[in-house]
Design an enzyme around this catalytic site. Structure first.
Site, mmCIF file in Angstrom:
data_model
loop_
_atom_site.group_PDB
_atom_site.id
_atom_site.type_symbol
_atom_site.label_atom_id
_atom_site.label_comp_id
_atom_site.label_asym_id
_atom_site.label_seq_id
_atom_site.Cartn_x
_atom_site.Cartn_y
_atom_site.Cartn_z
ATOM 1 N N CYS A 177 -8.892 -19.125 -2.382
ATOM 2 C CA CYS A 177 -9.813 -18.320 -3.164
ATOM 3 C C CYS A 177 -9.177 -18.080 -4.526
ATOM 4 O O CYS A 177 -8.037 -17.607 -4.613
ATOM 5 C CB CYS A 177 -10.084 -16.984 -2.478
ATOM 6 S SG CYS A 177 -11.112 -15.898 -3.491
ATOM 7 N N GLY A 197 -7.823 -6.000 4.193
ATOM 8 C CA GLY A 197 -8.926 -6.799 3.664
ATOM 9 C C GLY A 197 -10.152 -5.937 3.447
ATOM 10 O O GLY A 197 -10.127 -4.732 3.689
ATOM 11 N N GLY A 252 0.833 -1.197 0.000
ATOM 12 C CA GLY A 252 0.000 0.000 0.000
ATOM 13 C C GLY A 252 0.861 1.237 0.000
ATOM 14 O O GLY A 252 1.785 1.347 0.809
ATOM 15 N N SER A 256 7.505 -8.720 -10.904
ATOM 16 C CA SER A 256 6.907 -9.987 -10.490
ATOM 17 C C SER A 256 6.843 -11.022 -11.609
ATOM 18 O O SER A 256 6.469 -12.161 -11.369
ATOM 19 C CB SER A 256 5.529 -9.761 -9.879
ATOM 20 O OG SER A 256 4.769 -8.942 -10.713
ATOM 21 N N CYS A 272 -6.071 -16.138 -0.345
ATOM 22 C CA CYS A 272 -6.030 -15.491 -1.670
ATOM 23 C C CYS A 272 -4.844 -16.026 -2.469
ATOM 24 O O CYS A 272 -3.686 -15.824 -2.084
ATOM 25 C CB CYS A 272 -5.889 -13.986 -1.487
ATOM 26 S SG CYS A 272 -5.509 -13.123 -3.029
ATOM 27 N N CYS A 294 -11.483 -14.469 -8.588
ATOM 28 C CA CYS A 294 -11.310 -13.547 -9.721
ATOM 29 C C CYS A 294 -11.001 -14.320 -11.002
ATOM 30 O O CYS A 294 -11.121 -13.772 -12.095
ATOM 31 C CB CYS A 294 -10.240 -12.501 -9.430
ATOM 32 S SG CYS A 294 -8.714 -13.169 -8.788
ATOM 33 N N CYS A 324 -12.901 -8.722 -7.518
ATOM 34 C CA CYS A 324 -12.539 -9.190 -6.183
ATOM 35 C C CYS A 324 -13.255 -8.338 -5.147
ATOM 36 O O CYS A 324 -13.273 -7.113 -5.268
ATOM 37 C CB CYS A 324 -11.029 -9.081 -5.981
ATOM 38 S SG CYS A 324 -10.514 -9.446 -4.281
ATOM 39 N N ASP A 357 4.715 -12.359 -17.996
ATOM 40 C CA ASP A 357 4.199 -11.370 -17.042
ATOM 41 C C ASP A 357 3.242 -12.090 -16.099
ATOM 42 O O ASP A 357 2.829 -13.231 -16.366
ATOM 43 C CB ASP A 357 3.496 -10.222 -17.781
ATOM 44 C CG ASP A 357 3.429 -8.942 -16.925
ATOM 45 O OD1 ASP A 357 3.840 -8.983 -15.741
ATOM 46 O OD2 ASP A 357 2.970 -7.913 -17.449
ATOM 47 N N ASP A 358 2.884 -11.411 -14.993
ATOM 48 C CA ASP A 358 2.055 -12.106 -13.998
ATOM 49 C C ASP A 358 0.569 -12.062 -14.295
ATOM 50 O O ASP A 358 -0.185 -12.880 -13.784
ATOM 51 C CB ASP A 358 2.327 -11.557 -12.593
ATOM 52 C CG ASP A 358 2.217 -10.046 -12.553
ATOM 53 O OD1 ASP A 358 1.130 -9.528 -12.798
ATOM 54 O OD2 ASP A 358 3.246 -9.400 -12.298
HETATM 55 FE FE1 SF4 Z 1 -7.458 -13.008 -4.183
HETATM 56 FE FE2 SF4 Z 1 -8.797 -13.030 -6.516
HETATM 57 FE FE3 SF4 Z 1 -9.877 -14.122 -4.294
HETATM 58 FE FE4 SF4 Z 1 -9.582 -11.475 -4.513
HETATM 59 S S1 SF4 Z 1 -10.940 -12.795 -5.757
HETATM 60 S S2 SF4 Z 1 -9.121 -12.738 -2.706
HETATM 61 S S3 SF4 Z 1 -7.631 -11.317 -5.641
HETATM 62 S S4 SF4 Z 1 -8.021 -14.800 -5.409
#
Ligand code: SF4
Length: 529
Positions: A505, A122, A46, A352, A305, A508, A451, A414-415
């Site tokens: 998770c 978060g 951040g 990255s 995540c 996205c 997200c 690239d990421d």
């Molecule tokens: Fe991470 Fe994507 Fe889940 Fe958001 S939606 S917490 S960026 S994996």
């Protein structure tokens, strides 16, 4: 990686919301400086605001402002915080609430039983409803961030129970979504992680007996601490004069019975004696969970995540048991297995994409080289007055090395790809440097969904993969070919093991949200009503 909004035109990254830090030392000392070093190491999480709150003799003194850590804190402002026995710190990128001084953290609350300082990483998915309920009850909000909602709920619970840790535990029954919190009361330092464990949070110790909580282990390294472990999803850890305790009433059952480490004692709703989590605990835990009438059900599988490994976290951090660097190298190797292409050279987009590029090279046998150089001195505050100048920012930020690239068939790693505009500009740079072919490989799956858990991937409209096939996207960005890492591949690298409760998770990418999600969402929503 590309940006998703226009606040940071010089930056091409999706942003995580925040980094949090807390330290408790045995004797009065310069905890502000230690927190400053830690925040410098968490700066990647951040860049919009930074803050430190110091606890001396049960009084909390806080300084925070907009800007990078080294801009906000001068020797003078650090000295003005004084010495103390505890401190919490925060760096922020706003995905909830706007970029204002009021939304900077730590958030300090005064109530009839004392003070609290709270640092949060978060996003809650029910903050809108919680805030409206609180306002109808007479609460007056001073900021638009959901951290103030959390602060109010904890404070309200604290007024009706004897201990701050009990107030935090009760507050967790109301909160839904992603939250890794470090909370400082007059006498205690508390850290807690939501039951899904979306955002990382770990703890460590120093030889002098200090206890440290941090978003990433790199912050422990920065203050000379030894990494002990990640907090369990749902765990509350309390550090006070009596030692270090763990409350696991919000943890999934498989985690509750995890073996305890030396120096930790475990409590639950009904206190379990230190180190006693053995054969009897099942009954105690069942009883404890059953007594949480009306509490939010504890998830059976975590939802860390996965994008922390792909992009957010620093490569020298260990997150939930996995080295971020190793994950990224592995992602490159898997990409080479899943999408090999005949080429002469592998290069990565700094920073990255570099680890994944080395992995792709290692697996494929195609030589790796540094082909793109990043200008480290363009800050996020760089001002590009016109759109045309903004369009050229990629050239200012990155340049290609002609002697490396000329005449080569290049695999460019690239990421991620968001809109495609930055990828197109980078590919154009590589072609202008003389590449014969450019094959783009992405070390994450395509973004298809927003997200809600603390990043700014927030609009399907802006996601190129939502509107175009992979072949179409390759054409739009000017690549000879394009391939992404599979979701299954990413989960494999993160060592997902649903049977043991270790889940990730990937919403996205795959749209499978672990929680309810708001129907309409924008980070400015709290300002709109
Ligand atoms: Fe991470 Fe994507 Fe889940 Fe958001 S939606 S917490 S960026 S994996």
């Amino acid at each position: 990686m590309e940006q998703t909004n226009n606040r940071n035109e010089t930056d091409h990254g999706i942003h995580d919301e925040c980094g949090v830090f807390g330290i408790r030392v045995p004797e009065d000392s310069d905890v502000a400086s230690l927190t400053y070093y830690a925040l410098i190491s968490l700066q990647h999480r951040g860049q919009e605001s930074a803050g430190i709150a110091v606890n001396k003799d049960r009084t909390i003194n806080c300084y925070k402002d907009l800007g990078l850590v080294h801009d906000v804190f001068t020797p003078h402002t650090l000295a003005s915080l004084g010495t103390g026995t505890m401190a919490v710190g925060h760096v922020r990128y706003s995905t909830s609430g706007s970029v204002t001084r009021e939304n900077a953290q730590p958030m300090v609350v005064k109530h009839v039983k004392g003070q609290l300082a709270i640092s949060h990483n978060g996003n809650l998915v029910n903050s809108f409803a919680l805030r409206r309920k609180l306002e109808l009850e007479g609460c007056i909000f001073h900021s638009t961030s959901d951290t103030e909602v959390i602060s109010y709920i904890i404070t309200r619970e604290r007024l009706h129970c004897g201990k701050i840790e009990e107030a935090v535990a009760r507050a967790m029954d109301s909160l839904e979504g992603a939250y890794s919190l470090v909370i400082m009361s007059p006498a205690k330092l508390i850290a807690c992680r939501d039951p899904f464990g979306f955002r990382p949070l770990c703890y460590g110790t120093r030889e002098d007996g200090s206890i440290i909580f941090a978003s990433e282990s790199c912050a422990l390294d920065a203050v000379g601490a030894h990494f002990v472990r990640d907090l369990l999803p749902g765990e509350i850890m309390i550090s006070d004069k009596d030692g270090l305790r763990s409350d696991r009433r919000h943890c999934q059952r498989k985690n509750i019975v995890r073996e305890n480490l030396p120096g930790e004692s475990v409590t639950s709703v009904k206190a379990i004696p230190a180190g006693s989590l053995g054969t009897e605990e099942d009954a105690v835990v069942e009883q404890a969970l059953a007594s949480l009438e009306g509490a939010r059900p504890v998830p059976s599988v975590s939802a860390h995540c996965i994008f922390e490994y792909i992009y957010f976290s620093r490569p020298d951090s260990i997150v939930d048991g996995i080295s971020v660097h190793d994950f990224r190298v592995g992602a490159g190797m898997l990409l080479a297995s899943e999408a090999l292409v005949d080429a002469d050279l592998v290069i990565g987009v700094p920073d990255s994409g570099l680890d994944a590029a080395t992995g792709y090279s290692k697996k494929s046998g195609i030589p790796y080289a540094i082909g793109l150089i990043k200008n480290k001195y363009i800050g996020r505050t760089f001002i590009a007055p016109s759109q045309a100048e903004r369009d050229n920012l990629v050239r200012l930020k990155l340049n290609a090395i002609r002697s490396v690239i000329e005449g080569k068939r290049v695999v460019l790693i690239d990421d991620s790809i968001v809109r495609g505009t930055t990828s197109a500009r980078i590919i154009s740079l590589v072609r202008e440097a003389g590449a014969k072919e450019v094959h783009m490989r992405i070390s994450s799956p395509p973004f298809l969904n927003p997200c809600y858990y603390g990043t700014d991937i927030d609009s399907r409209e802006n996601l190129i993969a939502c509107h175009h096939t992979i072949e179409e996207t390759a054409g739009i960005i000017g690549a000879d070919s394009l391939a992404y890492l599979s979701v299954e591949g990413a989960k494999l690298l993160a060592k997902e093991d649903i049977s043991s409760g270790r889940g990730f998770c990937c919403a996205c990418f795959d749209g499978k949200y672990p929680t309810n999600v708001p129907e309409e969402y924008s980070k400015a929503k709290l300002e709109d009503y």
